[in-house]
Design an enzyme around this catalytic site. Structure first.
Site, mmCIF file in Angstrom:
data_model
loop_
_atom_site.group_PDB
_atom_site.id
_atom_site.type_symbol
_atom_site.label_atom_id
_atom_site.label_comp_id
_atom_site.label_asym_id
_atom_site.label_seq_id
_atom_site.Cartn_x
_atom_site.Cartn_y
_atom_site.Cartn_z
ATOM 1 N N ASP A 1 -4.220 -6.750 2.936
ATOM 2 C CA ASP A 1 -4.382 -7.282 1.322
ATOM 3 C C ASP A 1 -3.259 -7.720 0.890
ATOM 4 O O ASP A 1 -3.378 -8.560 0.237
ATOM 5 C CB ASP A 1 -5.243 -5.984 0.781
ATOM 6 C CG ASP A 1 -6.602 -5.675 1.196
ATOM 7 O OD1 ASP A 1 -7.041 -6.629 1.897
ATOM 8 O OD2 ASP A 1 -7.058 -4.658 0.978
ATOM 9 N N ARG B 1 1.688 6.513 -7.867
ATOM 10 C CA ARG B 1 1.372 5.085 -8.531
ATOM 11 C C ARG B 1 2.219 4.755 -9.871
ATOM 12 O O ARG B 1 2.678 3.890 -9.856
ATOM 13 C CB ARG B 1 0.080 4.968 -8.963
ATOM 14 C CG ARG B 1 -0.800 5.353 -7.650
ATOM 15 C CD ARG B 1 -0.411 4.290 -6.416
ATOM 16 N NE ARG B 1 -1.630 4.040 -5.542
ATOM 17 C CZ ARG B 1 -1.229 3.836 -4.249
ATOM 18 N NH1 ARG B 1 0.137 3.452 -3.992
ATOM 19 N NH2 ARG B 1 -2.107 3.957 -3.297
ATOM 20 N N ASP C 1 -6.474 3.900 -7.934
ATOM 21 C CA ASP C 1 -5.187 3.341 -8.332
ATOM 22 C C ASP C 1 -4.835 2.061 -8.914
ATOM 23 O O ASP C 1 -4.132 2.060 -9.599
ATOM 24 C CB ASP C 1 -4.756 2.815 -6.752
ATOM 25 C CG ASP C 1 -4.417 4.375 -5.859
ATOM 26 O OD1 ASP C 1 -4.195 5.359 -6.459
ATOM 27 O OD2 ASP C 1 -4.727 4.195 -4.528
#
Ligand code: ARG
Length: 404
Positions: free
Chosen positions: A14, A95, A124
């Site tokens: 991705d 994160r 996320d």
């Protein structure tokens, strides 16, 4: 010169396709930023080169392992952080750190935007963007997979058409996120919550069912932080790395849970966090020995709030910051040693000691030498139960009675 966007780059399909997509859709030059948070089995130099091969104008790798352990995992340990009492916040903790580096890299390079590869269905995306908003409110957050509807099928076609060096041969059906605190595995056959996890899912932990000798380990804590293992001094990162091996080899740290995501979806998640669960078990028990009753009870409530804030992407928030001050203060006497037996998937505390211990043998013993004056208990209970006694009399007079 074109505007720049800094993309949080993992090396996966991705974010690799995301480089070209971002350029096509926005005209901005893409800088790839890969953060080493101790994800096992990934070569950061290979990832850096892949970003360049996929069209990034620049690719930066930051080794943030010590920073992650010191500034993110240790606060989580002091908070005994478990979302829904079980999930040690593996992804949720990385994160804000990645977002911080995204923001500072963007500012250093004069970029006006940052980007991540999350879909629109998970936590996320919220964590990245809420953290960036709190740290650099003028930066624009882009999410190519979500905002340009980049499905996995389209990504594979795009990668093939553009000859991107993504190996899609060993197509893993799972979505995996990992760092030194653990691994998160989702999708595939796990999407049916009735399906049992299979051995194949795990890499940080061995099968707990295989018979093997137990391992004994002693962890030394100093003000809530592990500072030695079996007497040998360690940094927080070393403690986590060593315990991942010791506990992982005993099959410790596996979690299978249906989880309440911030976006409202219930999802089935499988995790492994050998060091995380072992350290939390040990730390919590040392707190039992060294923190006085009311503070300990109150702190358990704070821990659950802290875990929800971090899960929900509010790492850089006023409430979380203030709770950290409280939690840090509670750790003043959380120093000492905890011995654990690691065996068959379980980390069991078998001993604890501290120079700051509140455990008083003479008070606790039922043997001779008991210094607790039991005659005082009678009067204490009389006064303690007085409100109950008075209100019960009123209830009875009013015709009510407690089911007894
Ligand atoms: N559900 C977990 C969380 O919100 C794990 C997310 C893992 N991410 C992934 N891309 N597999 O923290």
């Amino acid at each position: 010169m074109a505007e720049r966007v800094v993309l949080a780059y993992s090396g996966g399909l991705d974010t690799s396709v995301g480089i070209g997509w971002l350029k096509d859709a926005t005209g901005k030059d893409v800088v790839a930023l890969a953060i080493d948070v101790g994800q096992e089995g990934e070569d950061m130099e290979v990832i850096r080169q892949r970003a360049l091969d996929c069209g990034a104008v620049e690719a930066v790798v930051i080794d943030a392992r010590d920073e992650f352990a010191n500034d993110y995992l240790m606060p989580a340990l002091k908070a005994n952080a478990l979302y829904q009492k079980r999930y040690p916040l593996v992804s949720a903790l990385s994160r804000p750190l990645i977002a911080k580096h995204l923001a500072s890299t963007a500012i250093a390079l004069g970029a006006d935007s940052v980007a991540h590869g999350c879909t629109g269905k998970g936590n996320d995306q919220v964590r990245f963007e809420a953290a960036v908003a709190a740290l650099a409110p003028d930066l624009i957050s882009l999410a190519p997979v979500r905002d340009f509807a980049l499905t996995r099928d389209k990504a594979i076609v795009y990668a093939a058409e553009h000859n991107l060096p993504i190996v899609q041969s060993k197509k893993s059906p799972y979505s995996i996120d990992q760092n030194v605190w653990g691994r998160a595995v989702e999708t595939g056959f796990l999407e049916d919550p009735w399906n049992a996890p299979i051995e194949d899912l795990y890499t940080y932990s061995q099968d707990p069912a295989i018979p093997r000798e137990a391992t004994e380990v002693t962890i030394t804590f100093t003000e809530g932080i592990p500072t030695a293992i079996d007497g040998k001094p360690v940094t927080p990162l070393e403690a986590v790395v060593q315990l991942n091996r010791l506990a992982g080899d005993q099959g410790i740290g596996r979690i299978d849970i249906v989880e309440d995501r911030l976006v409202g979806i219930k999802s089935r998640e499988v995790y492994e966090s050998p060091a995380g669960l072992t350290l939390i078990a040990a730390h919590e028990e040392l707190e039992n020995l060294t923190i006085e009753r009311d503070l300990a009870r109150y702190k358990r409530g704070v821990e659950s709030k802290w875990s929800e804030l971090v899960y929900d992407g509010l790492w850089f928030s006023g409430l979380k910051r203030s709770l950290d001050v409280f939690i840090d203060d509670t750790q003043r006497y959380v120093s000492g040693e905890v011995r654990l037996e690691l065996h068959a998937g379980k980390a069991t505390v078998t001993g604890r000691k501290s120079e700051q211990s509140l455990y008083d043998f003479d008070l606790a013993t039922y043997d001779t030498g008991d210094t607790f004056d039991q005659s005082q208990a009678k009067g204490f209970i009389e006064i303690w139960s007085l409100p109950s006694k008075i209100s019960a009399r009123r209830d009875h007079a009013a015709g009510g009675s407690i089911e007894a």
